[in-house]
Write a protein that holds these residues in place. Structure first.
Motif, PDB file in Angstrom:
ATOM      1  N   GLY A 154       0.786  -1.221   0.000  1.00  0.00           N
ATOM      2  CA  GLY A 154       0.000   0.000   0.000  1.00  0.00           C
ATOM      3  C   GLY A 154       0.816   1.269   0.000  1.00  0.00           C
ATOM      4  N   MET A 155       2.146   1.174  -0.045  1.00  0.00           N
ATOM      5  CA  MET A 155       2.961   2.393  -0.091  1.00  0.00           C
ATOM      6  C   MET A 155       2.680   3.160  -1.376  1.00  0.00           C
ATOM      7  SD  MET A 155       7.130   2.880  -0.046  1.00  0.00           S
ATOM      8  CE  MET A 155       7.310   2.912   1.730  1.00  0.00           C
ATOM      9  N   ALA A 156       2.537   4.484  -1.251  1.00  0.00           N
ATOM     10  CA  ALA A 156       2.288   5.325  -2.424  1.00  0.00           C
ATOM     11  C   ALA A 156       3.488   5.271  -3.369  1.00  0.00           C
ATOM     12  CB  ALA A 156       2.023   6.752  -1.991  1.00  0.00           C
ATOM     13  N   ILE A 157       3.196   5.371  -4.664  1.00  0.00           N
ATOM     14  CA  ILE A 157       4.240   5.296  -5.687  1.00  0.00           C
ATOM     15  C   ILE A 157       4.439   6.694  -6.271  1.00  0.00           C
ATOM     16  CG2 ILE A 157       4.978   4.164  -7.809  1.00  0.00           C
ATOM     17  CD1 ILE A 157       2.986   1.916  -7.167  1.00  0.00           C
ATOM     18  N   HIS A 158       5.588   7.290  -5.991  1.00  0.00           N
ATOM     19  CA  HIS A 158       5.880   8.641  -6.458  1.00  0.00           C
ATOM     20  C   HIS A 158       7.294   8.694  -7.012  1.00  0.00           C
ATOM     21  CE1 HIS A 158       2.271  10.290  -4.654  1.00  0.00           C
ATOM     22  NE2 HIS A 158       2.617   9.807  -3.464  1.00  0.00           N
ATOM     23  N   ALA A 159       7.518   9.642  -7.917  1.00  0.00           N
ATOM     24  CA  ALA A 159       8.870   9.922  -8.412  1.00  0.00           C
ATOM     25  C   ALA A 159       8.965  11.405  -8.729  1.00  0.00           C
ATOM     26  CB  ALA A 159       9.185   9.099  -9.658  1.00  0.00           C
ATOM     27  N   THR A 160      10.127  11.973  -8.525  1.00  0.00           N
ATOM     28  CA  THR A 160      10.391  13.354  -8.922  1.00  0.00           C
ATOM     29  C   THR A 160      11.529  13.351  -9.937  1.00  0.00           C
ATOM     30  OG1 THR A 160      11.908  13.674  -7.062  1.00  0.00           O
ATOM     31  CG2 THR A 160       9.604  14.300  -6.733  1.00  0.00           C
ATOM     32  N   LEU A 182       8.671  17.360 -17.158  1.00  0.00           N
ATOM     33  CA  LEU A 182       8.396  16.489 -18.293  1.00  0.00           C
ATOM     34  C   LEU A 182       7.287  17.101 -19.137  1.00  0.00           C
ATOM     35  CD1 LEU A 182       8.386  12.948 -16.635  1.00  0.00           C
ATOM     36  CD2 LEU A 182      10.320  14.212 -17.602  1.00  0.00           C
ATOM     37  N   ARG A 183       7.295  16.742 -20.407  1.00  0.00           N
ATOM     38  CA  ARG A 183       6.215  17.177 -21.284  1.00  0.00           C
ATOM     39  C   ARG A 183       4.961  16.385 -20.946  1.00  0.00           C
ATOM     40  NH1 ARG A 183       6.561  20.051 -25.829  1.00  0.00           N
ATOM     41  NH2 ARG A 183       8.800  19.654 -26.001  1.00  0.00           N
ATOM     42  N   ALA A 184       3.911  17.070 -20.563  1.00  0.00           N
ATOM     43  CA  ALA A 184       2.706  16.388 -20.084  1.00  0.00           C
ATOM     44  C   ALA A 184       2.124  15.459 -21.134  1.00  0.00           C
ATOM     45  CB  ALA A 184       1.674  17.423 -19.647  1.00  0.00           C
ATOM     46  N   SER A 185       2.200  15.855 -22.390  1.00  0.00           N
ATOM     47  CA  SER A 185       1.605  15.031 -23.450  1.00  0.00           C
ATOM     48  C   SER A 185       2.350  13.720 -23.657  1.00  0.00           C
ATOM     49  CB  SER A 185       1.571  15.821 -24.765  1.00  0.00           C
ATOM     50  OG  SER A 185       2.888  16.173 -25.168  1.00  0.00           O
ATOM     51  N   SER A 186       3.580  13.616 -23.129  1.00  0.00           N
ATOM     52  CA  SER A 186       4.351  12.380 -23.303  1.00  0.00           C
ATOM     53  C   SER A 186       4.092  11.376 -22.191  1.00  0.00           C
ATOM     54  CB  SER A 186       5.851  12.694 -23.370  1.00  0.00           C
ATOM     55  OG  SER A 186       6.349  13.096 -22.101  1.00  0.00           O
ATOM     56  N   VAL A 187       3.380  11.778 -21.144  1.00  0.00           N
ATOM     57  CA  VAL A 187       3.133  10.912 -19.989  1.00  0.00           C
ATOM     58  C   VAL A 187       1.733  10.320 -20.099  1.00  0.00           C
ATOM     59  CG1 VAL A 187       2.875  10.846 -17.490  1.00  0.00           C
ATOM     60  CG2 VAL A 187       4.700  12.202 -18.518  1.00  0.00           C
ATOM     61  N   SER A 188       1.677   8.991 -20.158  1.00  0.00           N
ATOM     62  CA  SER A 188       0.394   8.296 -20.270  1.00  0.00           C
ATOM     63  C   SER A 188       0.564   6.878 -19.767  1.00  0.00           C
ATOM     64  CB  SER A 188      -0.085   8.282 -21.728  1.00  0.00           C
ATOM     65  OG  SER A 188       0.767   7.455 -22.514  1.00  0.00           O
ATOM     66  N   THR A 189      -0.531   6.137 -19.715  1.00  0.00           N
ATOM     67  CA  THR A 189      -0.458   4.741 -19.304  1.00  0.00           C
ATOM     68  C   THR A 189       0.190   3.858 -20.363  1.00  0.00           C
ATOM     69  OG1 THR A 189      -2.714   4.431 -20.124  1.00  0.00           O
ATOM     70  CG2 THR A 189      -2.446   4.911 -17.779  1.00  0.00           C
ATOM     71  N   GLN A 190       0.378   4.406 -21.569  1.00  0.00           N
ATOM     72  CA  GLN A 190       1.092   3.664 -22.595  1.00  0.00           C
ATOM     73  C   GLN A 190       2.606   3.875 -22.475  1.00  0.00           C
ATOM     74  OE1 GLN A 190      -1.885   5.423 -23.541  1.00  0.00           O
ATOM     75  NE2 GLN A 190      -2.798   3.413 -23.191  1.00  0.00           N
ATOM     76  N   SER A 191       3.018   5.073 -22.088  1.00  0.00           N
ATOM     77  CA  SER A 191       4.451   5.358 -22.000  1.00  0.00           C
ATOM     78  C   SER A 191       5.032   5.015 -20.637  1.00  0.00           C
ATOM     79  CB  SER A 191       4.719   6.833 -22.312  1.00  0.00           C
ATOM     80  OG  SER A 191       4.041   7.677 -21.401  1.00  0.00           O
ATOM     81  N   ILE A 192       4.203   4.929 -19.595  1.00  0.00           N
ATOM     82  CA  ILE A 192       4.647   4.546 -18.258  1.00  0.00           C
ATOM     83  C   ILE A 192       3.759   3.405 -17.793  1.00  0.00           C
ATOM     84  CG2 ILE A 192       4.955   5.288 -15.891  1.00  0.00           C
ATOM     85  CD1 ILE A 192       5.486   8.074 -16.870  1.00  0.00           C
ATOM     86  N   VAL A 217      -1.835   7.036 -14.124  1.00  0.00           N
ATOM     87  CA  VAL A 217      -0.564   7.754 -14.131  1.00  0.00           C
ATOM     88  C   VAL A 217      -0.867   9.235 -14.236  1.00  0.00           C
ATOM     89  CG1 VAL A 217       1.600   8.126 -15.370  1.00  0.00           C
ATOM     90  CG2 VAL A 217       0.647   5.823 -15.202  1.00  0.00           C
ATOM     91  N   SER A 218      -0.318  10.032 -13.327  1.00  0.00           N
ATOM     92  CA  SER A 218      -0.585  11.474 -13.356  1.00  0.00           C
ATOM     93  C   SER A 218       0.699  12.246 -13.110  1.00  0.00           C
ATOM     94  CB  SER A 218      -1.640  11.852 -12.311  1.00  0.00           C
ATOM     95  OG  SER A 218      -1.200  11.515 -11.019  1.00  0.00           O
ATOM     96  N   LEU A 219       0.743  13.441 -13.728  1.00  0.00           N
ATOM     97  CA  LEU A 219       1.895  14.321 -13.613  1.00  0.00           C
ATOM     98  C   LEU A 219       1.461  15.601 -12.921  1.00  0.00           C
ATOM     99  CD1 LEU A 219       4.906  14.379 -14.561  1.00  0.00           C
ATOM    100  CD2 LEU A 219       4.133  15.682 -16.552  1.00  0.00           C
ATOM    101  N   SER A 220       2.304  16.098 -12.034  1.00  0.00           N
ATOM    102  CA  SER A 220       1.979  17.320 -11.307  1.00  0.00           C
ATOM    103  C   SER A 220       1.949  18.514 -12.258  1.00  0.00           C
ATOM    104  CB  SER A 220       3.003  17.566 -10.203  1.00  0.00           C
ATOM    105  OG  SER A 220       4.297  17.750 -10.755  1.00  0.00           O
ATOM    106  N   GLY A 221       1.367  19.610 -11.795  1.00  0.00           N
ATOM    107  CA  GLY A 221       1.231  20.791 -12.631  1.00  0.00           C
ATOM    108  C   GLY A 221       2.558  21.354 -13.095  1.00  0.00           C
TER     109      GLY A 221
END
Length: 609
Positions: free
Chosen positions: A155-161, A166-176, A189-193
């Protein structure tokens, strides 16, 4: 009249000029069309401004290579349109006012762009626009869980900095992608503002006893289009079935920390206690909810000629007070038994030491029990050149007295153990090698005046025992089932051995399995721990698994308890049950014995959930 003279005459009179033009139409001289705002005098310049407006790149843009520069020019057509970078011309724009600018020669960092249009001697410049040249690959700067982490809570949260947005349009459930044991696992999969923080949210809880990985595709880029650094694309960790309670326990330096046995109990305050012998003393520590605290200092007799302190055992008396017993071994070959009781502030001695009851006897094993409401009882295995036996002594409040007559032994004994029934009568279980070299399962009970062998019909090799609240004796045995050694629990009903629900494990294994711990909760339900000795891989000498009897079937408590990577589970585990019926397991873990080192530590485990 001559037409030319007529026109000339009329033109000398400016007031008549419009009349002449109306009369003559196209017969007079042609007046050239003038651009709006132009002066009618021959050779005059167009003074209208040239306006240069940005189309691309956008303000704050980043690039790692070719940058498309495009502007809109309005007003008179300029003679030249050029790109300025940090005030220096670097190239002319095409007739369509665009340029593919190669940035490879520029250093990384921000640069100021402007487009300058020149018409005759006039210069018109666009507003400045800053772009960043970035050829550095983005990388992870922190990860939760950490890469290659082994003890990750379920149950540990999964985070990375990341080192840069990063380009928001490149982050998706297909690329990660998130995988469990190499199979895709559904997650958001979500990216911060600000583009620097990634969060992965599994749709269902991640299973324990699994390998989890996050794979980042090359399609994930920073704002300049740089793909993720290759070292940051592979992120993995392990969610074990059990987590450590606090830190690994040892005394002295790690490079000389051999521990041969550990004992675990739940104290009267419902918190775990552990005891182990190491570096010439017995160490007892109690979990206070945040850390392991010592109960007093290391325990030993103080004799100057002691060679070793070993085989410690821990118990809890009827008042909830910890009791600890151990043996000290001397050059003469004699072993001495010592016992202490914790009075709340210090350890107090329980009588003087005890020796083997046999002349020249050597003690090879010791067990310690307080039963349910009984005074403490100690048992040990002793032998000399002519005799071999089990001996019992009970604390009567002032001395250790004989509890029962010695139990004679014939061959080599393995997996010895004993317990006390509700009346305080002891029972021994063990494996004994007969004259033919065959192991025979033995269960022997004291009936108040003599030892009674109730082994007939056991049909297996015993390794654990416990008395049920209803008074029945339960024994864990290894039996052959379709060619595999499997753990079962059998109940003695007074005349025969009855199996409890079939094999404790869920399926057979190619490795031998042995029960080494049975506990009963207040409702009379069983929790059993079996161990499996593995020869492959070389770094997993033993693993364990706890299962619980629900009343009609055996169920997993959790997955398999494994050693840390590169380590071995050594000796035998100690099992206790927390007040909420969860198993607590103490096990010694050490370095690979083939490396020739003696480093080891006591690990206390709890279920990971």
């Amino acid at each position: 009249m001559d037409l030319f003279l007529l026109c000339a005459g009329l033109m000398r009179n400016s007031k008549s000029l419009l009349l002449v033009l109306w009369m003559m139409g196209s017969a007079c001289i042609q007046v050239p069309d003038l651009e709006p705002g132009a002066l009618p005098d021959a050779g005059s310049q167009d003074s209208r401004p040239v306006t240069v407006s940005w189309l691309s790149p956008e303000a704050g843009n980043s690039t790692n290579g070719t940058l498309r520069v495009s502007v809109e020019v309005t007003g008179p057509t300029p003679d030249r349109v050029e790109l300025l970078v940090d005030g220096t011309p670097v190239g002319l724009l095409s007739a369509s006012h665009s340029l593919n600018w190669e940035t490879w020669s520029l250093p990384e960092g921000p640069h100021v762009l402007a487009v300058r249009a020149t018409r005759n001697s006039q210069v018109f410049t666009s507003p400045e626009r800053t772009v960043t040249v970035d050829r550095t690959l983005p990388r992870m700067t922190s990860q939760t869980p950490a890469n290659a982490a082994f003890l990750v809570p379920a149950g540990m949260a999964i985070h990375a900095t990341f080192s840069e947005p990063l380009r928001a349009s490149s982050v998706s459930t297909q690329s990660i992608q998130l995988t469990v044991d190499s199979a895709p696992f559904s997650a958001d999969v979500s990216l911060s503002g600000d583009g620097r923080a990634l969060t992965i949210s599994p749709h269902t809880p991640l299973p324990v006893d699994s390998q989890v990985a996050v794979t980042i595709d090359a399609a994930v880029t920073d704002l300049a289009g740089n793909s993720m650094d290759a070292t940051s694309r592979d992120w993995r960790w392990t969610i074990p079935s059990y987590l450590l309670v606090g830190e690994p326990l040892r005394a002295g330096s790690p490079d000389a920390s051999l521990i041969d046995r550990a004992s675990l109990r739940i104290g009267g305050d419902s918190r775990p206690l552990v005891a182990w012998a190491q570096h010439g003393g017995v160490h007892v520590r109690r979990w206070n909810g945040d850390a392991w605290e010592y109960l007093g200092g290391p325990l030993k007799s103080g004799a100057t000629n002691t060679l070793a302190v070993w085989n410690s055992a821990l118990q809890i008396d009827a008042e909830g007070r910890p009791l600890v017993a151990w043996f000290e071994y001397f050059e003469s070959g004699i072993s001495q038994f010592h016992a202490r009781r914790w009075n709340g502030t210090a350890w107090e001695s329980l009588g003087t030491f005890l020796n083997s009851s046999l002349a020249g006897g050597h003690i090879s094993w010791m067990g310690f029990s307080s039963g349910t409401q009984q005074a403490p009882v100690v048992a040990w295995e002793e032998g000399n050149d002519s005799q071999h036996q089990f001996v019992l002594r009970q604390w009567d409040g002032s001395a250790w007295v004989a509890k029962a007559g010695p139990l004679p032994l014939v061959g080599t004994v393995t997996y010895p153990g004993f317990d006390l029934d509700a009346a305080g009568q002891p029972v021994f279980t063990f494996r004994e090698r007969d004259s033919q070299g065959v192991n025979v399962g033995r269960v022997v009970r004291w009936n108040g005046s003599a030892w009674q062998d109730i082994s007939a019909g056991l049909g297996g090799l015993p390794s654990a025992r416990v008395f049920h609240p209803d008074g029945s004796l339960l024994v864990g045995v290894s039996v052959r089932v379709d060619g595999s050694w499997r753990p079962v629990i059998k109940r003695w009903n007074g005349s025969a051995w009855l199996i409890v629900g079939g094999p404790v494990d869920s399926a057979p294994s190619t490795h031998e399995r042995t029960l080494h711990g049975i506990v009963v909760d207040a409702q009379g339900l069983l929790t059993a721990l079996f161990i499996e000795v593995r020869t492959q891989p070389a770094t997993s000498s033993m693993v364990g698994q706890a299962r619980q009897w629900t009343g009609d079937r055996w169920e997993d408590v959790s997955g398999t308890l494994r050693p840390a990577p590169g380590m071995w589970k050594k000796e035998l585990p100690s099992l206790a049950l927390s007040p909420d019926r969860e198993p607590i397991i103490a096990w010694i873990e050490g370095t690979d014995p083939t490396l020739g080192t003696s480093e080891s530590a006591l690990h206390v485990h709890r279920v990971n959930h």
